[in-house]
Design an enzyme around this catalytic site. Sequence first.
Site, PDB file in Angstrom:
ATOM      1  CD  GLU A   1      -2.871   1.270   2.320  1.00  0.00           C
ATOM      2  OE1 GLU A   1      -2.672   0.545   3.307  1.00  0.00           O
ATOM      3  OE2 GLU A   1      -3.792   2.082   2.238  1.00  0.00           O
TER       4      GLU A   1
ATOM      5  N   GLY B   1       2.930   2.624  10.817  1.00  0.00           N
ATOM      6  CA  GLY B   1       2.685   1.832  12.023  1.00  0.00           C
ATOM      7  C   GLY B   1       2.540   0.349  11.724  1.00  0.00           C
TER       8      GLY B   1
ATOM      9  CG  ASN C   1      -0.048  -6.672   4.050  1.00  0.00           C
ATOM     10  OD1 ASN C   1      -0.135  -5.797   3.207  1.00  0.00           O
ATOM     11  ND2 ASN C   1       0.865  -6.666   5.007  1.00  0.00           N
TER      12      ASN C   1
ATOM     13  CG  HIS D   1      -6.041   0.936  12.480  1.00  0.00           C
ATOM     14  ND1 HIS D   1      -6.781   2.094  12.412  1.00  0.00           N
ATOM     15  CD2 HIS D   1      -5.500   0.761  11.258  1.00  0.00           C
ATOM     16  CE1 HIS D   1      -6.682   2.597  11.191  1.00  0.00           C
ATOM     17  NE2 HIS D   1      -5.898   1.807  10.470  1.00  0.00           N
ATOM     18  CD  GLU D   2      -2.863  -1.776  10.622  1.00  0.00           C
ATOM     19  OE1 GLU D   2      -3.337  -2.019   9.499  1.00  0.00           O
ATOM     20  OE2 GLU D   2      -2.499  -0.629  10.974  1.00  0.00           O
TER      21      GLU D   2
HETATM   22  N1  TRP Z   1      -3.097   0.991   5.698  1.00  0.00           N
HETATM   23  C1  TRP Z   1      -2.109   1.241   6.711  1.00  0.00           C
HETATM   24  C2  TRP Z   1      -2.902   1.576   7.961  1.00  0.00           C
HETATM   25  O1  TRP Z   1      -3.328   0.734   8.643  1.00  0.00           O
HETATM   26  C3  TRP Z   1      -1.226   2.392   6.373  1.00  0.00           C
HETATM   27  C4  TRP Z   1       0.101   2.077   5.805  1.00  0.00           C
HETATM   28  C5  TRP Z   1       0.984   1.166   6.254  1.00  0.00           C
HETATM   29  C6  TRP Z   1       0.751   2.721   4.732  1.00  0.00           C
HETATM   30  N2  TRP Z   1       2.117   1.236   5.531  1.00  0.00           N
HETATM   31  C7  TRP Z   1       2.004   2.167   4.594  1.00  0.00           C
HETATM   32  C8  TRP Z   1       0.377   3.743   3.882  1.00  0.00           C
HETATM   33  C9  TRP Z   1       2.901   2.604   3.626  1.00  0.00           C
HETATM   34  C10 TRP Z   1       1.254   4.179   2.912  1.00  0.00           C
HETATM   35  C11 TRP Z   1       2.500   3.619   2.788  1.00  0.00           C
HETATM   36  O2  TRP Z   1      -3.260   2.643   8.228  1.00  0.00           O
HETATM   37 ZN    ZN Z   2      -5.516   1.895   8.491  1.00  0.00          ZN
END
Ligand code: TRP
Ligand code: ZN
Length: 883
Positions: free
Chosen positions: A144, A283, A287, A319-320
Amino acid sequence: MDIARTPATPDGNIEMADAAFEPKAPPEIRREDYTPFPWLVPATHLTFELGLEKTRVTARLEVERNPAAEVSPTIRLNGDAIELVSLKCDDGECAGHMIDGDDLVVTLEGDKHTIEIVTEIDPSANSQLMGLYASSGMLCTQCEAEGFRRITFFPDRPDVLSTYTVRMSGPKDQFPILLCNGNRVETGEDGDTHWAEWHDPWPKPSYLFALVAGDLVARTDSFTTMNGREVELNVYVREGDLDRTEHAMESLKRSMKWDEEVFGREYDLDLFNIVAVSDFNMGAMENKGLNVFNTKYVLADPETATDGDYDGIEGVIGHEYFHNWSGNRITCRDWFQLSLKEGFTVLRDQLFSQDMGSAPVKRIEDVRVLRGAQFPEDSGPLAHPIRPDSYREISNFYTATVYNKGAEVIRMMRTMAGEEAFRKGTDTYFDRHDGEAATCEDFVKSIEDGAGLDLTQFRRWYSQAGTPRVRVDLSHEGDEAVLKLSQTVPDTPGQTDKQPMPIPLKIALFDRESGKHSGEELVVLDKESDTFRFGSFASKPVLSINRGFSAPVTIQRDIPGEDLVFLAARDDDSFARYEAMQDLMVGHLVSASTGVLSDADRETGRRDIVRALKAVIEDEAIDDLMRGELLSMPSQTYIAEQIEAADPGRIFDEREALKGFIASELKEELHRLYDRSEKLPYSQSAEAKGARKLKTLILTYAAASDPAKASELAGHQYDRADNMTDRQGALMVLTGIDSIERTNALIDFYNRYEGNALVIDKWFALQAMSLHPQVIEHVKALADHQDFTMKNPNRVRSLYMAFAGNPHGFHAASGEGYRMIADLILALDPINAQTAARFVPSLGKWRKMEPGRSAMMRAELERISKAPKLSRDTFEQVTRSLG
Ligand code: TRP
Ligand code: ZN
């Protein structure tokens, strides 16, 4: 299709994008330009031959025309810094293909094809930490938002959902553990190599792909779902870290249970894996079935992690995990919809943490984060709506606005609907859009239909940026209390003349005599101004407004100090009580540091504050966690936000002076409170956490009035500490005082925790955050420390984010702080653009500063903008910041 930039290569020659020809201004992507992708990719087969320096990836994509899109003669597969080794269509030659910029464009004549692409990558050279990279001997991925294109050529956009089957192989001794999304279907060995095949039955966008290979150990547990399905849970870490994973595992199990109970969401695979990695840009990452975490949000024990760290882990694990439904089962149509998953998931993790601990204190903390990070964003050059309209680099839009304001916007819907109706709304959303790539509009419509709300006007919260200001006037007419409210939404870059927003405000009217109110009410201000009448009141009541922070707005009102003292002492809404206490101090400090305060008023202001604090100390009805919130001073940044052309030096001096005054006036009381708190043994109970919070808070007060004594006390707390909260708190206070205890404690701390990266991060951060007059010299020296490296984002943040957030150092009148951050951005940009760009907003606040500092900050931004080669990330942030 725009193929004009590179010559067509009908003979099939591969041309690599030449980075040196990258245009200076990357194109702007606009939300209104969305079109569906012309191809579907029902299945993706990936084969990884893993090596730290060389990994070979074979991708077989089954593609077919998307009936919902316009017919295209080609398929555009995104790439980024990867080498194409070979390409086949239907196991033979492709009809044609070309490299266009970073992308691979393949000609496809029929309706259904198989494309096979071989790429080669060097994970050890990947310092951007996007795509496949090496982190202390292991391999992991971060896809992401647009990292998958650094692994193979692919339609790397969230609305292309595919079912993944992955085969990975590599040296057994180097990578004994091989992990991927979904379920492990087969494993085998072949001499020194071994392999594993994984299958994820849930179609997903490429950004949710993950792979991990390394020498890891797991804490294993299990969870039985509401329908009796057994799920295997693993938390994978490096060998020596296993005994610091208990809290993470417990947090995971609590998250799973909570999501079933509160949102009716059940987990949907037989396996859930978490892997902790020490090099990570953010953080953690959700996935599918294989969450990858920054070690900071996994590892904890009392000796090395603070109470704040424990809470952070619980919140991020939640959160995840919650993303499995809000993000994975229902994903985003395009990146403009990011708040669809992030805003909603932040709300879900906030509600989870509220339920696991102290709800009022959690609410106060969340509001503090919003005001500390999002309000400044919303009032500065980088302001954008929670659903942005355009971007150049999507990584720059993982912001407090999309995340935290996004959560507040959904929380307002919940407040207006009530909990039960809101749940009907979220049920409708999950039912209606399961398996889809959805939009924010889909979410709002589902809540509207399911909860039975009319959100027509409310949708403006998605399109208009800027923090609304609500002007409040309460008068007493006859036996009625008359509440006049009016709103303005400030201009933001590219947005003027805004429409009024529906603002839900919880209020209560207190009778001065009895100190009680007759019930909380919800008023919704949806016009530019409106009047609300309440009866009957013999005298003018005291108004408590925006209780629970029901709307993310700024309240402007003229309220007498004595009314704030009243509310600070007895408001039954914890947030409103905290707010009254803060208002009292902020009001005083703003006047004091802008020079509109007479000596007499200064004295009265200080006395009011001391009176209110004394009542808080003596209040037996509240717990110590809450007491700690009420006794905390507003941050320097928050005070500065209230001032046009702020002078950080003056704010700092006034704030320290007030602290000192409070400390000497309440010396006895604070002492007694410290002694009482010190008696509690270490535990994770709310009571013990509250006691620890108070101890360090009291030390910070003491430091402002009697540094020598405070140094002694802090040294004592440091030496006796049997947990990191006490030890870090003491060291924090000590770092600001020039004393022998300071020197000794810093040496001791380093020696004690040498080799423990997360604790050494604290050691760097505490010194960079300190109130010490030589903080700039300290930071310079630390940058040359053997343990400092630009390659590890946690370490970079621990030194430089801490420093950029330290007004005392960053805003040094000489401008040296600004120069240091600009130098850092320039040096870090080629190594890790995403992390570098995150430092730009601190300089972007130049418009809000007094003229001298303002000019120096701007000059640094200009210097960065003139660098010969900037990443898209930093380029966009610097350009927008210069405005
Ligand atoms: N989706 C992740 C979250 O829980 C955010 C994230 C993790 C992210 N690593 C990243 C976004 C690298 C951009 C690039 O919020
Ligand atoms: Zn998130």
